[in-house]
Design a protein around this motif. Structure first.
Motif, PDB file in Angstrom:
ATOM      1  N   UNK A   1      29.558  23.155  35.654  1.00 11.47           N
ATOM      2  CA  UNK A   1      28.275  23.273  36.339  1.00 11.47           C
ATOM      3  C   UNK A   1      27.966  24.754  36.499  1.00 11.47           C
ATOM      4  N   UNK A   2      26.781  25.183  36.069  1.00 14.44           N
ATOM      5  CA  UNK A   2      26.446  26.598  36.096  1.00 14.44           C
ATOM      6  C   UNK A   2      25.835  27.066  37.419  1.00 14.44           C
ATOM      7  N   UNK A   3      25.567  26.159  38.307  1.00 13.95           N
ATOM      8  CA  UNK A   3      24.990  26.539  39.599  1.00 13.95           C
ATOM      9  C   UNK A   3      25.978  27.394  40.392  1.00 13.95           C
ATOM     10  N   UNK A   4      25.512  28.545  40.850  1.00 11.08           N
ATOM     11  CA  UNK A   4      26.343  29.407  41.680  1.00 11.08           C
ATOM     12  C   UNK A   4      27.379  30.207  40.916  1.00 11.08           C
ATOM     13  N   UNK A   5      27.257  30.257  39.582  1.00 11.02           N
ATOM     14  CA  UNK A   5      28.258  30.979  38.791  1.00 11.02           C
ATOM     15  C   UNK A   5      27.845  32.419  38.502  1.00 11.02           C
ATOM     16  N   UNK A   6      26.685  32.835  39.019  1.00 11.28           N
ATOM     17  CA  UNK A   6      26.273  34.235  38.952  1.00 11.28           C
ATOM     18  C   UNK A   6      25.782  34.638  40.329  1.00 11.28           C
TER      19      UNK A   6
ATOM     20  N   UNK B   1      39.327  21.991  30.795  1.00  9.03           N
ATOM     21  CA  UNK B   1      38.442  23.151  30.806  1.00  9.03           C
ATOM     22  C   UNK B   1      38.192  23.521  32.263  1.00  9.03           C
ATOM     23  N   UNK B   2      38.887  24.552  32.740  1.00  6.53           N
ATOM     24  CA  UNK B   2      38.786  24.936  34.154  1.00  6.53           C
ATOM     25  C   UNK B   2      37.420  25.519  34.470  1.00  6.53           C
ATOM     26  N   UNK B   3      36.915  25.188  35.628  1.00  2.79           N
ATOM     27  CA  UNK B   3      35.582  25.640  36.029  1.00  2.79           C
ATOM     28  C   UNK B   3      35.605  26.221  37.432  1.00  2.79           C
ATOM     29  N   UNK B   4      34.712  27.180  37.694  1.00  2.00           N
ATOM     30  CA  UNK B   4      34.553  27.640  39.080  1.00  2.00           C
ATOM     31  C   UNK B   4      33.951  26.521  39.920  1.00  2.00           C
ATOM     32  N   UNK B   5      34.254  26.522  41.190  1.00  2.43           N
ATOM     33  CA  UNK B   5      33.735  25.499  42.095  1.00  2.43           C
ATOM     34  C   UNK B   5      33.081  26.168  43.289  1.00  2.43           C
ATOM     35  N   UNK B   6      32.385  25.389  44.083  1.00  2.00           N
ATOM     36  CA  UNK B   6      31.754  25.929  45.293  1.00  2.00           C
ATOM     37  C   UNK B   6      32.807  26.475  46.253  1.00  2.00           C
ATOM     38  N   UNK B   7      33.970  25.853  46.274  1.00  2.00           N
ATOM     39  CA  UNK B   7      35.053  26.305  47.148  1.00  2.00           C
ATOM     40  C   UNK B   7      35.772  27.523  46.575  1.00  2.00           C
ATOM     41  N   UNK B   8      35.851  27.627  45.238  1.00  2.00           N
ATOM     42  CA  UNK B   8      36.521  28.758  44.577  1.00  2.00           C
ATOM     43  C   UNK B   8      35.607  29.303  43.480  1.00  2.00           C
ATOM     44  N   UNK B   9      34.560  30.036  43.859  1.00  5.84           N
ATOM     45  CA  UNK B   9      33.566  30.487  42.870  1.00  5.84           C
ATOM     46  C   UNK B   9      33.962  31.741  42.105  1.00  5.84           C
TER      47      UNK B   9
END
Length: 434
Positions: free
Chosen positions: A99-104, A415-423
């Motif tokens: 999910x690309x939301x909050x990744x920048x 495929x590891x992704x950033x999360x809202x808890x660990x952005x």
């Protein structure tokens, strides 16, 4: 002249002019006395004498450029795809795994410990033929010589992640304005290489020279805002040292050279490139390539040429010694990234990525080496192999320090992704909260 004869001649010429680094090393150990190299000063600690650099400009580069153009075939990628040497193409209807939301970040961060994937503006890479992407689409031994920087797993940006899974193509999803990645079948001296300064035959002793080159390119590029843009530089070195020097040089000396050059390289980046994150990919433990099964006969022959220390019969009894040295290279890398001097500023960090530490090579359903992940020489990776390495590197990058995986798995299986808890991209500092 018949085509086959022409190809043999081309191959012979390329081996002769493979690169300044390997040519210098070969002359030093096989032809001339060690005192020969001492007659040429190591200007500015580059690791490559000026006369060799002059030969590179005058002879090596033009020959390599000519051979590169002669061997490039428009159909080679399609043939590689038919031979299962490429990753499976991902349909446009398939969403990116993250999910690309909050990744920048909404505003550009000032701390490297609050860096999100989309905050990285510039990417570069230092390394050897694996960084170059050598052999990605090779269907025969001659096509091994083509440098496919555009699909380099650490610094290639051809296409998208759907066709070529590379670190830049992953980061482009989060930040479409990312730049610095290589494109096309470019040599290091050509514009298309951008900030991918990898070179075939590069040794640990060449590491500082190459680091100075990538720093120079970044600082001289008019697109770069040195104090504002965030940069990601990936370094992997060691394979050619293991293949070409372990059986000729004092291994204790080689370990020290690797430590000194790696330390100097990181320090040079820290001093010259503010707002930078450095990835050190752990030197691959090459014992695994000596255990490949059902290897074709022509691969056996070329592997001896490419990696005599591990494949030549006269050094078989020294393999345990070489295995220990490769392990010590990895320990040196662990020590360097823990140094406090690389932890005393908010705009710089260095992280060790460890998926190569206990690498197990993929097998077929019959429990034999899966050569679809390897190029035609059974030594370098195919594009499929580079995609698997890119996936493993990305997973490492997004794993907390101290809890990183030490092996790889099939591409896209995880495929590891950033999360809202660990952005944020994990660093030594923020990993404590993940």
């Amino acid at each position: 002249m018949e085509l086959s004869s022409l190809k043999v001649m081309i191959f012979g010429m390329y081996v002769l002019f493979w690169s300044p680094a390997i040519t210098t090393a070969t002359l030093q150990r096989n032809i001339l006395a060690p005192e020969w190299i001492g007659k040429f000063t190591d200007e500015e600690q580059t690791g490559v004498p000026k006369h060799v650099l002059a030969m590179q400009d005058r002879y090596f580069y033009p020959v390599r450029q000519m051979i590169q153009k002669m061997l490039i075939s428009p159909s080679r990628q399609n043939r590689a795809r038919k031979n299962r040497k490429t990753q499976k193409a991902i349909l446009k209807s398939t969403e990116f795994p993250c999910d690309r939301n909050g990744t920048r970040s909404l505003t550009r961060p000032t701390s490297v410990h609050q860096l999100r994937p989309g905050d990285i503006d510039i990417i570069g890479s230092v390394g050897d033929s694996l960084t170059v992407g050598l052999g990605s689409f090779s269907n025969n031994i001659f096509e091994i010589l083509v440098e496919h920087r555009g699909v380099s797993w650490t610094a290639g940006g051809d296409g998208t992640w759907r066709e070529y899974l590379t670190l830049p193509n992953i980061l482009k999803v989060f930040n479409p304005k990312l730049f610095g990645y290589a494109y096309g079948d470019s040599l290091a001296e050509e514009r298309g290489s951008q900030f991918n300064v990898g070179e075939n035959g590069a040794l640990s002793q060449d590491l500082f020279f190459m680091t100075r080159e990538v720093v120079k390119r970044v600082k001289n590029d008019k697109r770069v805002n040195l104090t504002e843009h965030w940069k990601l530089i990936t370094i992997m070195m060691g394979s050619n040292t293991f293949c070409l020097q372990l059986c000729y040089e004092d291994n204790t000396k080689l370990i020290k050279i690797h430590k000194d050059k790696l330390y100097n390289s990181i320090a040079h980046i820290k001093s010259n490139l503010p707002r930078t994150m450095v990835n050190i990919v752990m030197s691959p433990h090459l014992e695994l390539i000596t255990n490949f099964t059902r290897k074709p006969m022509f691969c056996e022959f070329f592997n001896i040429m490419e990696c005599p220390c591990l494949f030549a019969r006269q050094y078989k009894n020294r393999l345990p010694e070489f295995v220990k040295t490769m392990y010590l290279f990895q320990q040196v890398e662990k020590e360097i990234v823990q140094m406090e001097e690389f932890k005393n500023t908010e705009d710089f960090t260095v992280t060790l990525q460890t998926f190569t530490e206990h690498l197990v090579f993929p097998l077929t359903r019959f429990n034999h080496t899966d050569y679809s992940y390897l190029s035609a020489d059974c030594f370098h990776f195919s594009q499929k192999g580079y995609a698997r390495a890119a996936n493993a590197l990305w997973n490492n990058i997004m794993e907390p320090v101290g809890r990183k995986s030490t092996n790889w798995i099939q591409e896209f299986d995880r495929f590891n992704c950033p999360t809202a808890e660990s952005p944020f991209i994990p660093t030594w500092k923020n990993s404590e909260t993940i």
